[in-house]
Design a protein around this motif. Structure first.
Motif, mmCIF file in Angstrom:
data_model
loop_
_atom_site.group_PDB
_atom_site.id
_atom_site.type_symbol
_atom_site.label_atom_id
_atom_site.label_comp_id
_atom_site.label_asym_id
_atom_site.label_seq_id
_atom_site.Cartn_x
_atom_site.Cartn_y
_atom_site.Cartn_z
ATOM 1 N N GLY A 143 0.820 -1.208 0.000
ATOM 2 C CA GLY A 143 0.000 0.000 0.000
ATOM 3 C C GLY A 143 0.857 1.263 0.000
ATOM 4 N N ALA A 144 0.642 2.118 -0.992
ATOM 5 C CA ALA A 144 1.435 3.345 -1.112
ATOM 6 C C ALA A 144 0.662 4.587 -0.705
ATOM 7 N N VAL A 145 -0.627 4.455 -0.357
ATOM 8 C CA VAL A 145 -1.443 5.635 -0.030
ATOM 9 C C VAL A 145 -2.152 5.485 1.310
ATOM 10 N N ASP A 146 -1.757 4.509 2.095
ATOM 11 C CA ASP A 146 -2.445 4.213 3.358
ATOM 12 C C ASP A 146 -1.559 4.498 4.560
ATOM 13 N N GLY A 147 -0.942 5.678 4.535
ATOM 14 C CA GLY A 147 -0.050 6.071 5.608
ATOM 15 C C GLY A 147 1.347 6.315 5.082
ATOM 16 N N PRO A 148 2.265 6.691 5.966
ATOM 17 C CA PRO A 148 3.632 7.006 5.538
ATOM 18 C C PRO A 148 4.347 5.795 4.953
ATOM 19 N N GLY A 149 5.123 6.018 3.913
ATOM 20 C CA GLY A 149 5.929 4.954 3.330
ATOM 21 C C GLY A 149 5.100 3.889 2.640
ATOM 22 N N ILE A 150 5.716 2.754 2.428
ATOM 23 C CA ILE A 150 5.030 1.587 1.870
ATOM 24 C C ILE A 150 4.508 0.760 3.033
ATOM 25 N N ALA A 190 -4.182 -4.206 6.230
ATOM 26 C CA ALA A 190 -5.229 -5.186 6.512
ATOM 27 C C ALA A 190 -6.547 -4.441 6.646
ATOM 28 N N PHE A 191 -7.494 -4.746 5.773
ATOM 29 C CA PHE A 191 -8.818 -4.131 5.805
ATOM 30 C C PHE A 191 -9.720 -4.999 6.678
ATOM 31 N N GLN A 211 9.805 4.733 7.027
ATOM 32 C CA GLN A 211 8.483 5.209 7.434
ATOM 33 C C GLN A 211 7.413 4.140 7.405
ATOM 34 N N GLY A 212 7.587 3.115 6.612
ATOM 35 C CA GLY A 212 6.523 2.158 6.363
ATOM 36 C C GLY A 212 6.285 1.177 7.496
ATOM 37 N N GLY A 213 5.291 0.316 7.296
ATOM 38 C CA GLY A 213 4.923 -0.655 8.314
ATOM 39 C C GLY A 213 3.573 -1.264 8.010
ATOM 40 N N ILE A 214 2.732 -1.361 9.021
ATOM 41 C CA ILE A 214 1.405 -1.963 8.875
ATOM 42 C C ILE A 214 0.328 -0.927 9.132
ATOM 43 N N THR A 215 -0.730 -0.972 8.328
ATOM 44 C CA THR A 215 -1.904 -0.122 8.519
ATOM 45 C C THR A 215 -3.128 -1.014 8.713
ATOM 46 N N LEU A 216 -3.951 -0.688 9.705
ATOM 47 C CA LEU A 216 -5.249 -1.354 9.862
ATOM 48 C C LEU A 216 -6.324 -0.400 9.398
ATOM 49 N N SER A 217 -7.086 -0.846 8.408
ATOM 50 C CA SER A 217 -8.134 -0.032 7.812
ATOM 51 C C SER A 217 -9.441 -0.804 7.876
ATOM 52 N N GLY A 218 -10.399 -0.452 7.015
ATOM 53 C CA GLY A 218 -11.668 -1.148 7.082
ATOM 54 C C GLY A 218 -12.456 -1.036 5.798
ATOM 55 N N THR A 247 3.118 1.287 13.169
ATOM 56 C CA THR A 247 1.672 1.057 13.150
ATOM 57 C C THR A 247 0.908 2.301 12.727
ATOM 58 N N CYS A 248 -0.085 2.108 11.899
ATOM 59 C CA CYS A 248 -0.922 3.205 11.413
ATOM 60 C C CYS A 248 -2.387 2.778 11.501
ATOM 61 N N LEU A 249 -3.210 3.626 12.118
ATOM 62 C CA LEU A 249 -4.631 3.347 12.301
ATOM 63 C C LEU A 249 -5.440 4.199 11.329
ATOM 64 N N ASP A 250 -6.213 3.561 10.466
ATOM 65 C CA ASP A 250 -7.087 4.261 9.531
ATOM 66 C C ASP A 250 -8.502 4.211 10.091
ATOM 67 N N THR A 251 -9.063 5.376 10.438
ATOM 68 C CA THR A 251 -10.350 5.392 11.130
ATOM 69 C C THR A 251 -11.177 6.616 10.761
#
Length: 285
Positions: free
Chosen positions: A27-34, A38-39, A83-90, A114-118
């Motif tokens: 994912g390149a648009v779901d938070g910093p970095g690559i 997980a949706f 910058q990258g890592g894991i993002t939890l989205s939905g 860790t990045c939280l998409d909310t």
């Protein structure tokens, strides 16, 4: 099992399981970095322009543990950079707050950003949710916060719910120096009025402590319309086209997106991890 409502007790040695809709490994648009994204399944909002109505139902999807997600994510670690890592989205990641918290805690044990998409809808000061959210923020490096529209009447018409608790969440995060990106989906005839954008701009500018690392306009698109037809759900924006480039630039100008550029040099929190009798302790450095 509805994890958010906490109706199922998890035994001490029992692994928490959650429901996953899908996974994106690059994912390149779901938070910093690559980022590995997980949706998670489940959302109580019914945004008229939602492009993933298949994520709405709670308690369905692929059942997974934090370990399964993180083991898979680490296969792509070489691509993440500083910058990258894991993002939890939905869906909405906070609907499954126990699962989200478990993933982020264990991600930090592995030094994963860790990045939280909310969109903030599940937020409440009531227990047990608030204590879990408070703990979650300790393990969250940055949050992507989607502000639909400022006006509460328009918000309820657009999403089916009020937004008072959403702004309470944002204010709490800001006052506790929790880094965030602010996002706003630009929908012609719904969320693109100059007066609403100006109100949003003033609000974002009022947030304290330089916590807003980025503010961005996301142009509405019609890629999800097919899903509504396949699921036989009425789509209320059938006649709405994506915004023109001029309207997007206008919204970016009003929101002053160019002024929020701290994301360029942003880095996740650094943790020193100490292990005492198999119990991990953290200290932010």
């Amino acid at each position: 099992m509805n994890i958010y409502e906490n109706k199922v007790e998890v035994k001490k040695d029992e692994k928490i399981k959650g429901y996953v809709h899908s996974i994106e490994t690059f994912g390149a648009v779901d938070g910093p970095g690559i980022r590995y994204v997980a949706f998670l399944q489940g959302c109580r909002m019914r945004c008229q322009y939602c492009h993933n109505p298949d994520t709405w139902n709670i308690g369905v999807g692929d059942e997974m543990t934090a370990e399964e997600i993180l083991d898979d994510a680490e296969k792509y670690r070489a691509f993440w950079g500083p910058q990258g890592g894991i993002t939890l989205s939905g869906g909405e990641s906070l609907v499954q707050i126990d699962f989200t918290l478990d993933i982020f805690k264990k991600a930090k044990e592995r030094n994963i950003s860790t990045c939280l998409d909310t969109a903030g809808n599940p937020f409440t000061w009531k227990e047990p949710f608030f204590s879990k959210f408070e703990e979650l923020m300790k393990y969250t490096d940055i949050s992507l916060v989607d502000i639909k529209v400022m006006d509460p009447v328009k918000h309820k018409e657009l999403t089916g719910v009020d937004n008072k608790n959403i702004f309470e969440m944002i204010q709490y995060m800001a006052e506790n120096n929790d880094d965030m990106w602010i996002r706003h989906v630009l929908v012609p005839g719904k969320t693109d009025f100059d007066e609403d954008l100006k109100q949003l701009s003033d609000y974002v500018a009022s947030l304290p402590n330089n916590v807003v690392k980025k503010a961005e306009i996301l142009p509405y698109h019609t890629l999800g319309v097919r899903k509504y037809h396949e699921m036989e759900i009425p789509y209320k924006l059938e006649e709405v086209e994506p915004p023109t480039a001029e309207r997007v630039k206008n919204a970016e100008r009003i929101l002053n997106t160019a002024n929020y550029n701290l994301y360029k040099n942003w880095r996740p929190k650094k943790y020193k991890i100490f292990c005492y009798k198999d119990e991990f302790k953290y200290r932010i450095c």
